[in-house]
Design an enzyme around this catalytic site. Structure first.
Site: not given
Length: 527
Positions: A177, A180, A362
Site C-alpha cells: 500500500s 498509494k 489506506s
C-alpha cells in the site's frame, strides 16, 4: 479505526510523550501541559502545528524542525466517518440550476504543512546526522531475520534531498500500500488539489428518460448531508442528488421518469486482479458507500456484486420517496453528449481531502479511483492498466527515479507492483518541497504514529518514544511489509525514510522490525 480513546491509564505515557516532544521543540512547561492535553484529539490533526500566543512550532518544509503532531483544534475540527469535519470553513455554494447547494468555491492555498521551526534555526544550524552514524544505528537492524529475504531502505534529508543512508535503495521490491503515495502524487500533480469528481443526472435520449452518470467519486454516500457540515470535509450525497433532481423535475412538470445509469467512463475489467475481495469493491465510476453491503462497516467488509446497479436502485427509491414515479426497470444506459441539459449534480470533496483519506485509512477504493482520474487527465485508457501507465508517466514528468519500477494498479494490492525505496523517499521529499505546494496533502494525510489511521495502534512499548514523531504510510500483503514517511531525529532535523521488506514469514514481527527502524531514526542524532 481513526484515533483512539485515551483513558486515565494512558496519562503517564501522555505526560512522558509531551515532555519529550516539547523539549525537542523548545517549549516551556506550560506548553508541555498544553501538548499533553492535546494528545487525545490529535486524530483531528490536519496540519502538524502548535500555536500559542506569539509562539509557533512546526516542521520545516524546507527541512528543519520538529514534526509535532499538534493542531489548532478549532481550525481542524473533530473526525466523523474517517474524515476531518472542518478542514476548511470558507466554503461557499456555487449558483446554478440543479445544484445541491453544497458545492464549494475554489479553495485558497493551504498554509505550509511543514513550516520553519523557531527563530534562528535553519538547515545550516540544525546538524545533519552523518552517514556513518546512521549506518551504525540502522544496519544492524536490517540484519533482523523478521524482515525477510529482500530488505531495502533509505533515509534522506527533507531539506536538501541528500541521501544519508541506503540499504539497497534502488532494488525493486513489492511496495504493497505504499504505492498509494505514488498514486497521490500523480493525481495531485496532474489534477490539482482542488479538483472534484462530479456525479450527475441528465435527461435521457428518449422522452421521459433520465440518466444517472457516474463520474468516479469513490466516496459518494447514500446518507444525506448533515446540516451545517463543511462540504470540503463531507462526502457527496446521493440523497442530496435525489433532492436536487426531484426539485428540477417538478419545476419542469415531470412526475414520472424512466431511470438508467451510465458507467461508460471506465473501461477494462471491474475486478482487481486479486478477484473478489473485501479489501476492494468492483471498480466502477458509480457506487455508494464504496459498495459495502453494510454502509456502516469499516476496513475489510463484504461488497455488493454490482455497485453501480445497487447505487442506481437506491437512487430510484429516493426519487420515489420524493414524489417522482420511476417507471419500469432501472437498467444500464448511455447519457447523451453534452452537459448543457444537466438536471442535477453533486461534487466530491476536493482531491486534497480524498488523498488524505486514502493515505490515512489506506483506502483501496479511493486509490483505484484516483488512478483512473489521473488516466482521464492524461488521455490514457480509464482502466487498471491505463491508471498505472498514467501514474508512471506523471511521476516521470517531474523527474522522479523510475528505474526498475512497475505499476499495475493504484492501490498496491497487485503483487506484481515493483517500486524502490529510493522512489518512495523521493516522492515524499518532493511533496515536502515548497516548489510543489499542491502535493502537501501527501504529507498531511500520512498516518501519525500512535494516533491516526493505520498507525493508530503502532509505536507502543519499546518504540513509544517515536509516537507523534513518525508520520508514515504502511504497506501490508502476505509476506510483504513496508513503511515510508517522515521522522524527526533527536536534534530536530526532519528526515524522509522508506523501509521495505519482502519474503517475511511473520507479519507481527516484521512490523515490529520496521517500527524499530523508524523509531531509531527519531532517537538518533547519529554522528
Amino acid at each position: 479505526m481513526i484515533g483512539r480513546d485515551w483513558s486515565h491509564s494512558n496519562s503517564d505515557r501522555v505526560r512522558r510523550w509531551a515532555v519529550s516532544v516539547s523539549r525537542r521543540a523548545g517549549l516551556d512547561r506550560g506548553a508541555v501541559r498544553a501538548v499533553a492535553g492535546l494528545r487525545p484529539v490529535l486524530a483531528a490533526a490536519r496540519r502538524a502545528t502548535f500555536e500559542g500566543g506569539a509562539t509557533r512550532v512546526a516542521v520545516g518544509a524546507g527541512g528543519v524542525g520538529l514534526a509535532v503532531a499538534l493542531v489548532a483544534v478549532t481550525a481542524a475540527g473533530p473526525w466523523a466517518d474517517g474524515q476531518r469535519v472542518a478542514e476548511r470553513n470558507w466554503a461557499a455554494a456555487r449558483e446554478g440550476a440543479g445544484r445541491t447547494g453544497r458545492t464549494p468555491a475554489t479553495a485558497p492555498s493551504a498554509p505550509p504543512v511543514l513550516a520553519g521551526l523557531g527563530p534562528g534555526l535553519s538547515p545550516q544550524t540544525v546538524p545533519l546526522p552523518t552517514g556513518q552514524g546512521l549506518d551504525n544505528a540502522l544496519s544492524p537492524l536490517f540484519d533482523d531475520p523478521a524482515l525477510g529475504a529482500v530488505r531495502a531502505g533509505v533515509v534522506l534529508d527533507a531539506a536538501t534531498g541528500r541521501q544519508l543512508y541506503g540499504h539497497d535503495p534502488d532494488a525493486p521490491s513489492t511496495p504493497a500500500s505504499t504505492t498509494k503515495i505514488a498514486t497521490a502524487v500523480a493525481a495531485l500533480q496532474s489534477l490539482g488539489d482542488d479538483y472534484r469528481i462530479p456525479t450527475t443526472v441528465v435527461p435521457g435520449a428518449a422522452p421521459g428518460g433520465i440518466v444517472l452518470v457516474g463520474g468516479g467519486d469513490p466516496t459518494l454516500t447514500a446518507r444525506p448531508t448533515p446540516p451545517g457540515t463543511d462540504p470540503d470535509a463531507t462526502p457527496a450525497s446521493l440523497s442530496d442528488l435525489a433532492d436536487a433532481t426531484a426539485r428540477t423535475l417538478k419545476e419542469r412538470g415531470w412526475t414520472k421518469v424512466q431511470l438508467s445509469y451510465d458507467t461508460s467512463l471506465y473501461t477494462g475489467p471491474l475486478l482487481h486482479p486479486i478477484g473478489v475481495d473485501p479489501n476492494i469493491a468492483p471498480v466502477t465510476p458509480l457506487m455508494v458507500d464504496e459498495g459495502r453491503v453494510d454502509p456502516n462497516s469499516t476496513e475489510n467488509a463484504p461488497r455488493v456484486a454490482d455497485p453501480a446497479d445497487s447505487a442506481a436502485q437506491a437512487f430510484a427509491g429516493m426519487l420515489r420517496d420524493r414524489g417522482i414515479t420511476v417507471d419500469g426497470d432501472v437498467r444500464p444506459g448511455s447519457a447523451p453528449a453534452g452537459e448543457e441539459a444537466r438536471l442535477a449534480e453533486v461534487d466530491s470533496m476536493p482531491l486534497s481531502a480524498l488523498v488524505e483519506r486514502m493515505l490515512t485509512n489506506s483506502d483501496n477504493d479511493i486509490a483505484e479511483a484516483l488512478a483512473r482520474q489521473t488516466a482521464i487527465s492524461l488521455g490514457k485508457p480509464v482502466s487498471f492498466a491505463g491508471g498505472a501507465q498514467a501514474i508512471s508517466e506523471e511521476l516521470g514528468r517531474i523527474g522522479l527515479p523510475l528505474a526498475g519500477t512497475s505499476f499495475n494498479d493504484g492501490s498496491g494490492l497487485d503483487r506484481d507492483d515493483r517500486l524502490t525505496a529510493q522512489l518512495l523517499a523521493r516522492l515524499l521529499y518532493t511533496a515536502a518541497d515548497p516548489a510543489h505546494p499542491q502535493l502537501r496533502p501527501v504529507l498531511s494525510g500520512l498516518p501519525i504514529a500512535g494516533f491516526t489511521g493505520t498507525l493508530s495502534d503502532r509505536f507502543s512499548g519499546a518504540t513509544s518514544d517515536a509516537a507523534g514523531l513518525v508520520h508514515a504510510k504502511t504497506g501490508t500483503l502476505t509476506g510483504v511489509n513496508t513503511l515510508a514517511g517522515t521522522a524527526v531525529d533527536a536534534d530536530g532535523r526532519l528526515l524522509v525514510f522508506a523501509f521495505m521488506a519482502s519474503g517475511t514469514q511473520n507479519a507481527t514481527n516484521a512490523v515490529t522490525a520496521l517500527d524499530r527502524l523508524a523509531a531509531t531514526v527519531t532517537n538518533c542524532g547519529c554522528r
